[in-house]
Motif scaffolding. Structure first.
Motif, PDB file in Angstrom:
ATOM      1  N   ALA A 263     -13.795  -5.953 -11.991  1.00 30.62           N
ATOM      2  CA  ALA A 263     -13.567  -4.484 -12.230  1.00 30.62           C
ATOM      3  C   ALA A 263     -12.580  -3.912 -11.861  1.00 30.62           C
ATOM      4  CB  ALA A 263     -15.086  -3.817 -12.032  1.00 30.62           C
ATOM      5  N   LEU A 264     -12.101  -2.735 -12.327  1.00 35.29           N
ATOM      6  CA  LEU A 264     -11.213  -1.972 -11.777  1.00 35.29           C
ATOM      7  C   LEU A 264     -11.889  -1.042 -10.808  1.00 35.29           C
ATOM      8  CD1 LEU A 264      -8.920  -0.818 -15.013  1.00 35.29           C
ATOM      9  CD2 LEU A 264      -8.151  -2.401 -13.169  1.00 35.29           C
ATOM     10  N   LEU A 265     -11.556  -0.522  -9.584  1.00 35.13           N
ATOM     11  CA  LEU A 265     -11.855   0.167  -8.957  1.00 35.13           C
ATOM     12  C   LEU A 265     -11.484   1.594  -9.099  1.00 35.13           C
ATOM     13  CD1 LEU A 265     -10.986  -1.588  -5.474  1.00 35.13           C
ATOM     14  CD2 LEU A 265     -12.815  -2.018  -6.991  1.00 35.13           C
ATOM     15  N   THR A 266     -12.351   2.461  -8.730  1.00 36.46           N
ATOM     16  CA  THR A 266     -12.462   3.993  -9.233  1.00 36.46           C
ATOM     17  C   THR A 266     -11.039   4.389  -8.383  1.00 36.46           C
ATOM     18  OG1 THR A 266     -14.693   4.063  -9.430  1.00 36.46           O
ATOM     19  CG2 THR A 266     -13.396   6.247  -9.102  1.00 36.46           C
ATOM     20  N   ASP A 267     -10.763   4.001  -7.073  1.00 33.07           N
ATOM     21  CA  ASP A 267      -9.831   4.564  -6.250  1.00 33.07           C
ATOM     22  C   ASP A 267      -8.647   3.649  -5.932  1.00 33.07           C
ATOM     23  OD1 ASP A 267      -8.334   5.824  -4.530  1.00 33.07           O
ATOM     24  OD2 ASP A 267      -9.663   6.464  -3.067  1.00 33.07           O
ATOM     25  N   TYR A 268      -7.460   3.777  -6.616  1.00 30.01           N
ATOM     26  CA  TYR A 268      -6.599   2.735  -6.398  1.00 30.01           C
ATOM     27  C   TYR A 268      -5.889   2.409  -5.135  1.00 30.01           C
ATOM     28  CZ  TYR A 268      -1.502   0.882  -6.537  1.00 30.01           C
ATOM     29  OH  TYR A 268      -0.690  -0.070  -6.190  1.00 30.01           O
ATOM     30  N   GLY A 269      -6.578   3.536  -3.960  1.00 30.38           N
ATOM     31  CA  GLY A 269      -6.271   3.304  -2.606  1.00 30.38           C
ATOM     32  C   GLY A 269      -7.089   2.395  -2.078  1.00 30.38           C
ATOM     33  N   ASP A 270      -8.219   1.869  -2.637  1.00 25.91           N
ATOM     34  CA  ASP A 270      -9.412   0.992  -2.068  1.00 25.91           C
ATOM     35  C   ASP A 270      -8.920  -0.399  -2.465  1.00 25.91           C
ATOM     36  OD1 ASP A 270     -10.845   2.874  -0.935  1.00 25.91           O
ATOM     37  OD2 ASP A 270     -12.092   2.819  -2.883  1.00 25.91           O
ATOM     38  N   ILE A 271      -8.037  -0.441  -3.307  1.00 21.69           N
ATOM     39  CA  ILE A 271      -7.636  -1.844  -3.832  1.00 21.69           C
ATOM     40  C   ILE A 271      -6.948  -2.777  -2.441  1.00 21.69           C
ATOM     41  CG2 ILE A 271      -6.340  -3.758  -5.287  1.00 21.69           C
ATOM     42  CD1 ILE A 271      -6.039  -1.077  -7.238  1.00 21.69           C
ATOM     43  N   HIS A 272      -6.008  -2.239  -1.854  1.00 17.20           N
ATOM     44  CA  HIS A 272      -5.640  -2.690  -0.644  1.00 17.20           C
ATOM     45  C   HIS A 272      -5.926  -2.172   0.511  1.00 17.20           C
ATOM     46  CE1 HIS A 272      -2.505  -5.202  -3.082  1.00 17.20           C
ATOM     47  NE2 HIS A 272      -2.387  -4.259  -3.712  1.00 17.20           N
ATOM     48  N   GLU A 274      -7.561  -2.117   3.903  1.00 11.50           N
ATOM     49  CA  GLU A 274      -7.879  -3.126   4.877  1.00 11.50           C
ATOM     50  C   GLU A 274      -9.326  -3.100   5.139  1.00 11.50           C
ATOM     51  OE1 GLU A 274      -6.684  -4.074   9.879  1.00 11.50           O
ATOM     52  OE2 GLU A 274      -5.998  -2.538   8.717  1.00 11.50           O
ATOM     53  N   GLY A 275     -10.094  -4.339   5.454  1.00 11.17           N
ATOM     54  CA  GLY A 275     -11.344  -4.334   5.437  1.00 11.17           C
ATOM     55  C   GLY A 275     -12.062  -4.586   3.840  1.00 11.17           C
ATOM     56  N   ASN A 276     -11.218  -4.236   2.970  1.00 12.03           N
ATOM     57  CA  ASN A 276     -12.012  -4.352   1.427  1.00 12.03           C
ATOM     58  C   ASN A 276     -11.118  -5.401   0.786  1.00 12.03           C
ATOM     59  OD1 ASN A 276     -13.719  -3.185  -0.517  1.00 12.03           O
ATOM     60  ND2 ASN A 276     -11.726  -2.246  -1.212  1.00 12.03           N
ATOM     61  N   ASP A 277     -10.821  -6.529   1.335  1.00  7.72           N
ATOM     62  CA  ASP A 277     -10.139  -7.416   0.903  1.00  7.72           C
ATOM     63  C   ASP A 277     -10.474  -8.165  -0.254  1.00  7.72           C
ATOM     64  OD1 ASP A 277      -7.617  -7.382   2.642  1.00  7.72           O
ATOM     65  OD2 ASP A 277      -8.915  -7.808   4.127  1.00  7.72           O
ATOM     66  N   TYR A 278     -11.721  -8.288  -0.288  1.00  2.00           N
ATOM     67  CA  TYR A 278     -12.508  -9.084  -1.449  1.00  2.00           C
ATOM     68  C   TYR A 278     -13.094  -8.254  -2.675  1.00  2.00           C
ATOM     69  CZ  TYR A 278     -11.430 -12.966   1.979  1.00  2.00           C
ATOM     70  OH  TYR A 278     -10.798 -13.669   2.558  1.00  2.00           O
ATOM     71  N   ASN A 279     -12.555  -7.223  -2.874  1.00  7.36           N
ATOM     72  CA  ASN A 279     -13.136  -6.126  -3.629  1.00  7.36           C
ATOM     73  C   ASN A 279     -12.961  -6.781  -5.327  1.00  7.36           C
ATOM     74  OD1 ASN A 279     -10.451  -4.861  -5.079  1.00  7.36           O
ATOM     75  ND2 ASN A 279     -10.228  -4.937  -2.998  1.00  7.36           N
ATOM     76  N   ALA A 280     -13.678  -6.267  -6.056  1.00  2.78           N
ATOM     77  CA  ALA A 280     -13.970  -6.704  -7.538  1.00  2.78           C
ATOM     78  C   ALA A 280     -12.628  -6.695  -8.418  1.00  2.78           C
ATOM     79  CB  ALA A 280     -14.994  -5.967  -8.325  1.00  2.78           C
ATOM     80  N   GLU A 281     -11.685  -5.849  -8.008  1.00  7.62           N
ATOM     81  CA  GLU A 281     -10.336  -6.014  -8.720  1.00  7.62           C
ATOM     82  C   GLU A 281      -9.557  -7.208  -8.570  1.00  7.62           C
ATOM     83  OE1 GLU A 281      -6.758  -2.850  -9.872  1.00  7.62           O
ATOM     84  OE2 GLU A 281      -8.721  -2.215  -9.268  1.00  7.62           O
ATOM     85  N   LYS A 435       2.514   0.174   2.905  1.00  9.70           N
ATOM     86  CA  LYS A 435       1.449  -0.054   3.717  1.00  9.70           C
ATOM     87  C   LYS A 435       0.499  -0.774   3.185  1.00  9.70           C
ATOM     88  CE  LYS A 435      -0.552   4.565   2.575  1.00  9.70           C
ATOM     89  NZ  LYS A 435      -1.073   5.921   2.918  1.00  9.70           N
ATOM     90  N   LYS A 436       0.621  -1.296   2.137  1.00  9.61           N
ATOM     91  CA  LYS A 436      -0.511  -2.189   1.461  1.00  9.61           C
ATOM     92  C   LYS A 436      -0.880  -3.217   2.222  1.00  9.61           C
ATOM     93  CE  LYS A 436       0.943  -1.469  -3.332  1.00  9.61           C
ATOM     94  NZ  LYS A 436       1.524  -1.901  -4.660  1.00  9.61           N
ATOM     95  N   PHE A 437      -0.198  -4.074   3.128  1.00  9.20           N
ATOM     96  CA  PHE A 437      -0.441  -5.044   3.987  1.00  9.20           C
ATOM     97  C   PHE A 437      -0.889  -4.696   5.521  1.00  9.20           C
ATOM     98  CE2 PHE A 437       3.022  -6.308   0.787  1.00  9.20           C
ATOM     99  CZ  PHE A 437       2.068  -6.853  -0.141  1.00  9.20           C
ATOM    100  N   ASP A 438      -0.991  -3.335   5.526  1.00  7.97           N
ATOM    101  CA  ASP A 438      -1.361  -3.277   7.065  1.00  7.97           C
ATOM    102  C   ASP A 438      -2.546  -3.904   7.624  1.00  7.97           C
ATOM    103  OD1 ASP A 438       0.641  -1.212   7.053  1.00  7.97           O
ATOM    104  OD2 ASP A 438      -0.749   0.672   7.451  1.00  7.97           O
ATOM    105  N   ASP A 439      -2.110  -4.377   8.803  1.00  9.08           N
ATOM    106  CA  ASP A 439      -3.351  -5.005   9.605  1.00  9.08           C
ATOM    107  C   ASP A 439      -3.416  -4.631  10.999  1.00  9.08           C
ATOM    108  OD1 ASP A 439      -5.119  -6.939  10.782  1.00  9.08           O
ATOM    109  OD2 ASP A 439      -3.824  -8.563  10.381  1.00  9.08           O
ATOM    110  N   ASN A 440      -4.461  -3.935  11.371  1.00  4.67           N
ATOM    111  CA  ASN A 440      -4.665  -3.233  12.554  1.00  4.67           C
ATOM    112  C   ASN A 440      -5.608  -4.025  13.427  1.00  4.67           C
ATOM    113  OD1 ASN A 440      -3.395  -0.467  12.654  1.00  4.67           O
ATOM    114  ND2 ASN A 440      -4.289  -0.473  10.679  1.00  4.67           N
TER     115      ASN A 440
END
Length: 605
Positions: A263-272, A274-281, A435-440
């Protein structure tokens, strides 16, 4: 988790990962196999180990410096940062020759895996094991053979299907030939790729894995099948049905999202995020594990740029550390939260001035780029900038930057787009940093990333379908797909319903006014062109290791680089023959059985 090494007389597949257990439980089991004969590949354990190796091999392609350069550098989106320019990155400057190291990444890291996939597909019918499990392994082998071949064709054009024992045959003998001078080879390449993705789309699991996971499933196969048809449609071996076939494959995913579990996520900012790497999009990512360099197969996580090291979090960062001062003081140290400032690639002016002209209503700019750095020390405290205060701000426009400077009250540095770093204006080494690939969760400031590398997203399927519809003469079918993405792009957390509705209206209409004072007219089918799609791809997918092949495979590379790449390095040098990379000289040198190696080389090199 079992660490596996597959080695035969033909292929070396090192450091493969196998996830065991269920849900989020991961167990590390160290078992360092060193040598396997082909007989091992004829067993259930061997098949499973071989497929895991195919997954692992993609770590060479997505994330290390060679992959980042060949897939992103020298495009309309990305030019060279100051350190990239000083090191003379050939891909970004079009100084490529056949000895270039970056092009060895896709070349050397694909054929051993293709041969391994050939072996799995060949031996699987005679392996005694659970039928369902075996069918999945064979489907995965077809998927990865298609993807490795697609990677090669995108970069080099026609490439051998015969590795020494016949087309798509598992080769077990040393081979010093180079079967590239074959009639209709590019046509055969594309057919193999399409056949492999077709097989995978029919035989992979339907639902995406529980909790996301990195195992491939039908939606990923359909996506790459759509892409293969699309790229063949642009090629010299195109077929009249290619764009319709691309539409059919991509539309299957769009129309069956619930069944496929995407599914497409509601918030584009949630796709990449950090910590949400296995989202439905996310349809497919190259798996890595945060804070676990051992199982990411990286020996020196702070200094290893090649191999399987994922350098994406550090590759696009500006020099926030020691270039721009506040009254002679540097307010920012090199810190984990801002990643390592390697300054290899920086956005071209076209990207932030034109593609992202509307940074207010389109959230994708702010969700893709870092434009604010806070002070991490008190070096500039005497000037009013202490730890935690804003140190650098990259204004969205010159007008905005001028208005802030005119206030006379801002202590921090304000730069506008006319001052962002380009090779032609090197004074300030600051620019919007991806910043899509940030890893803290990295252990050290200089470390490579441990995050999975996103390769395919559902939003790209929408873009593929829209483009296929346009090229198939049905631009009206493209319009609602594009509107879906543009409406989503207006969303920002915290907006009131009224403000969100206003911004969605601006995003889904042509605005001949300004972001603040819009003058709106509806988009129509006539607005749906390939150029429109390509700009939308930049907004949705910038920096995701797609752009070079996007341009090269659509025959847009020269036009777009000459008109949009302002770094004054690529534009004067790019030529028509650059849509293909040179066949590596090392390959030609080692193919001692061939005569006149020059005839095997791509034109222009």
């Amino acid at each position: 988790m079992k660490r596996l090494f597959y080695k035969s007389t033909i292929a070396v597949i090192a450091g493969s990962l196998l996830l065991l257990g269920s849900g989020c439980q991961k167990k590390l089991i160290e078992k360092p196999y060193t040598v396997f004969t082909t007989e091992y590949l004829k067993t259930a354990a061997g098949l499973q180990s071989g497929v895991v190796a195919l997954y692992s091999g993609m770590r060479y392609i997505y994330g290390p410096n060679g992959g980042l350069n060949v897939m992103n550098s020298g495009t309309d989106e990305w030019g060279l940062g100051d350190q990239g320019a000083s090191s003379g990155l050939d891909c970004g400057a079009y100084n490529l020759n056949a000895s270039n190291g970056d092009i060895l990444t896709p070349w050397n890291r694909s054929y051993n895996n293709i041969n391994l996939a050939n072996g799995i597909i060949t031996f699987a019918p005679d392996v005694s094991m659970d039928g369902t499990a075996k069918a999945k392994l064979v489907a995965e082998a077809h998927f990865f053979r298609g993807l490795y071949y697609l990677t090669l064709v995108e970069q080099f054009g026609a490439v051998p299907l015969d590795l020494g024992s016949g087309d798509l045959a598992f080769n077990q003998q040393p081979f010093q030939g180079f079967n590239r001078l074959v009639a209709d080879l590019l046509k055969k390449d594309y057919q193999v790729i399409i056949d492999d993705f077709t097989y995978a789309s029919q035989n992979l699991p339907t639902q995406r894995p529980v909790n996301g996971g990195f195992y491939i499933y039908k939606a990923a196969a359909y996506h790459f099948l759509a892409k293969a048809y699309l790229f063949r449609g642009y090629s010299s071996v195109k077929q009249s049905t290619d764009f319709k076939s691309s539409w059919d494959a991509s539309k299957y995913v769009i129309d069956n999202q619930t069944a496929l579990g995407t599914a497409l996520l509601t918030d584009y900012g949630d796709i990449h995020k950090e910590g949400n790497d296995y989202n439905a999009e996310i349809l497919y990512s190259v798996e890595r594990i945060q804070a676990d360099p051992f199982d990411n197969e990286v020996n020196d996580v702070a200094n290893e740029f090649s191999g399987k090291a994922n350098m994406s979090c550090n590759w696009y960062n500006a020099n926030y550390q020691n270039n721009v001062t506040i009254n002679g003081a540097f307010p920012c140290d090199r810190v984990l939260q801002y990643m390592r400032p390697l300054r290899q690639l920086c956005p071209n002016q076209w990207l932030y001035d034109s593609a992202f002209a509307d940074k207010k209503n389109d959230s994708r700019y702010d969700n893709s780029f870092r434009t604010v750095w806070l002070a991490t020390n008190n070096n500039a405290a005497s000037s009013g900038v202490s730890t935690g205060d804003t140190a650098y701000f990259l204004a969205p426009s010159k007008v905005y930057g001028d208005s802030l400077r005119a206030l006379g009250t801002k202590k921090y540095v304000i730069l506008d787009p006319t001052q962002f770093y380009l090779v032609s204006r090197p004074a300030y080494q600051l620019y919007p940093s991806l910043k899509k690939f940030d890893d803290n969760k990295r252990a050290g400031i200089n470390d490579a990333s441990g995050r999975p590398y996103v390769v395919a997203k559902l939003s790209e399927v929408y873009l593929e379908a829209a483009e296929a519809a346009i090229l198939d003469g049905r631009p009206g079918d493209a319009l609602p797909l594009i509107q879906t993405l543009r409406q989503r792009a207006a969303y920002r957390a915290g907006l009131s319903a009224a403000v969100l509705a206003q911004r969605q209206a601006i995003m889904t209409n042509k605005n001949t006014g300004t972001p603040n004072i819009p003058v709106l007219t509806p988009y129509t089918a006539a607005d749906m062109t390939v150029d429109f799609i390509m700009t939308e791809r930049s907004r949705e997918l910038c920096g995701e290791s797609l752009r070079w092949t996007d341009l090269a495979c659509r025959n847009l590379l020269v036009e777009y680089v000459k008109t949009r790449n302002r770094n004054l390095i690529a534009a004067p040098k790019v030529q028509a023959f650059h849509v293909l990379r040179p066949i590596p000289q090392s390959q030609l040198d080692k193919s001692v059985a061939i005569t006149n190696p020059a005839q095997y080389q791509n034109p222009g090199y």
